[in-house]
Enzyme design. Structure first.
Site: not given
Ligand code: UD1
Length: 420
Positions: A22-23, A117, A122, A307, A399
């Site tokens: 998925k990701n 989610c 986020r 996850d 999803r």
């Molecule tokens: C992706 C995955 C999600 C998984 C997560 C962590 C997808 C579509 N989703 O989510 O399933 O749970 O990785 O493995 O691939 N952060 C910031 N600022 C930002 C972006 C992130 O502070 O601009 C922080 C977030 O709050 C969190 C951490 O970084 O604490 C990791 O988030 P991130 O790796 O970005 O998660 P996603 O890409 O949203």
């Protein structure tokens, strides 16, 4: 409205074939916008998030066509619009990749804020910081829920990510692929889907090196071209079936996977008392259902994936002793624990730490999926519990899991989807 009905306590035996990740696919479908040509994507998982992205690309003007169940062609040459503010974009988290993809192709993007989610805030500040560093001007209109990006030119630069972020790493990689000069992303995330997206872009003619390490170097190219690409297997779907087997007991061969991606989970399942046998593209999990308590801390890859944290909580609910589950990635990813308690689980949450005291038996319950992976945790608890479980809100599960009830039924579970 549909729900899942499970009569628990059956052991799981047999083979389960894992779908495409998925990701990875949710990044690769937007990445196809850069090709301005026809891309063929194989090993496509038939999950709701993919349908949502197909719909978004179609609304932008692309021609998306399913050749068969597992193969999608995307002709992105017909995309003329950079305005992605429709509803399907708001439904899922990964639509944030439309920002990087449209910015790379058109030097402009208008994208609705992503949904997905809810495990606390986020933010996407790191994505935006990266785009700004490449030369984009950004207007963040949180009242309208729209981010607008615009650049005369995108110019390669050095970007250090303050936090390891999967989404920011991929999004900046997308935007930098056709920027002028070299972009370096330091403190990059290393998840398998980052490597998969980089491999896809490289097959289209991009020059990306270092994906899978914490420094990624992208040399911008003027244009890309179409190609055919096979999505990697889903690490989290595989992990979910592995934990389910551990919790229920039995012998399941989890097929069509990359065993290396499962190392952190395999190590934990061995510690819990399971036998794990690895082949080239499969892992056998053998469990007598009697598990030992362990400590688990979620981390960015190659650490234990956040996850799989909810599924692991369900798997540890009957383990002998006290388990400690620490969530380091998301600030609020234990909301589902109240649902798990309905099975008779003894779990106490304090901030980012859940203490799980193993109980001898779980009892079927009426619960809801509060998000995608929490939904998978409810399925595991229901399979391991005595009696009947009814799980509502299963649109969350759909999803990210393809035909979950069919795959589990083939392993001997008593599970069915019921329309209300
Ligand atoms: C992706 C995955 C999600 C998984 C997560 C962590 C997808 C579509 N989703 O989510 O399933 O749970 O990785 O493995 O691939 N952060 C910031 N600022 C930002 C972006 C992130 O502070 O601009 C922080 C977030 O709050 C969190 C951490 O970084 O604490 C990791 O988030 P991130 O790796 O970005 O998660 P996603 O890409 O949203």
């Amino acid at each position: 409205m549909e729900h899942l009905l499970i009569k628990g306590s059956n052991p799981l035996n047999g083979e389960v074939v894992i779908s495409g990740a998925k990701n990875a696919v949710v990044a690769i479908i937007p990445a196809a916008i850069l090709a301005n040509d026809i891309c063929i994507i194989d090993n496509l998982p038939r999950i709701e998030d993919v349908k949502c992205l197909e719909d978004s690309l179609t609304k932008l003007g692309a021609h998306c066509q399913l050749i068969d169940d597992r193969t999608l062609t995307i002709d992105s040459s017909t995309i003329k619009s950079y305005n992605a503010t429709f509803d399907s974009v708001r439904k899922i988290r990964a639509s944030y990749y439309l920002m990087g993809a449209l910015l790379a192709r058109f030097k402009r993007a208008e994208v609705a804020l992503p949904g997905g989610c809810n495990f606390g805030t986020r933010p996407i500040d790191l994505h935006l910081k990266g785009f700004r560093a490449l030369g984009a001007e950004i207007i963040e209109d949180y009242d309208a829920g729209i981010i607008s990006l615009k650049a005369d030119r995108l110019k390669g630069t050095n970007i250090f990510l303050d936090t390891v972020s999967v989404g920011a790493t991929i999004n900046i990689m997308l935007a930098a692929t056709m920027a002028e000069g070299v972009t370096t992303i330091e403190n990059a995330a290393k998840e398998p889907h980052i490597v998969d997206t980089a491999n896809f872009l490289n097959m289209l003619g991009a020059k990306i090196k270092g994906a899978g390490t914490d420094v990624i170097r992208i040399t911008g190219v003027e244009k890309l071209h179409g190609n055919e690409y096979m999505i990697i297997p889903d690490q989290i779907e595989a992990g979910t079936y592995m934990i389910a087997t551990a919790a229920c007991g039995g012998h399941v061969s989890v097929r069509n996977i990359i065993p290396k991606h499962m190392d952190s989970l395999s190590a934990k399942l061995r510690e819990m008392g399971c036998t794990i046998e690895e082949g080239d593209d499969y892992i056998d999990v053998i469990s007598d259902g009697r598990l030992s308590a362990i400590r688990v801390k979620t981390m960015a890859y190659p650490g234990f994936p956040t996850d799989l944290q909810p599924q692991m909580a369900a798997g540890l609910a009957k383990a002998d002793g006290i388990s400690i589950l620490t969530e380091t990635v998301w600030e609020n990813r234990f909301q589902y624990i109240d649902q798990l308690k309905k099975f008779g689980c003894d779990i106490n949450v304090d901030g980012r730490i859940a203490t799980i005291r193993g109980v001898p038996q779980l009892n079927g319950a009426e619960v809801i999926a509060t998000d995608l992976r929490a939904g998978a945790a409810m399925v595991i608890a229901g399979l391991a519990a005595a009696g009947t479980t009814k799980i509502g809100n299963i649109r969350f599960i759909d999803r990210g899991y393809e035909q979950i009830e069919y795959k589990l039924k083939a392993l001997g579970a008593d599970i069915k989807r019921v329309k209300n």
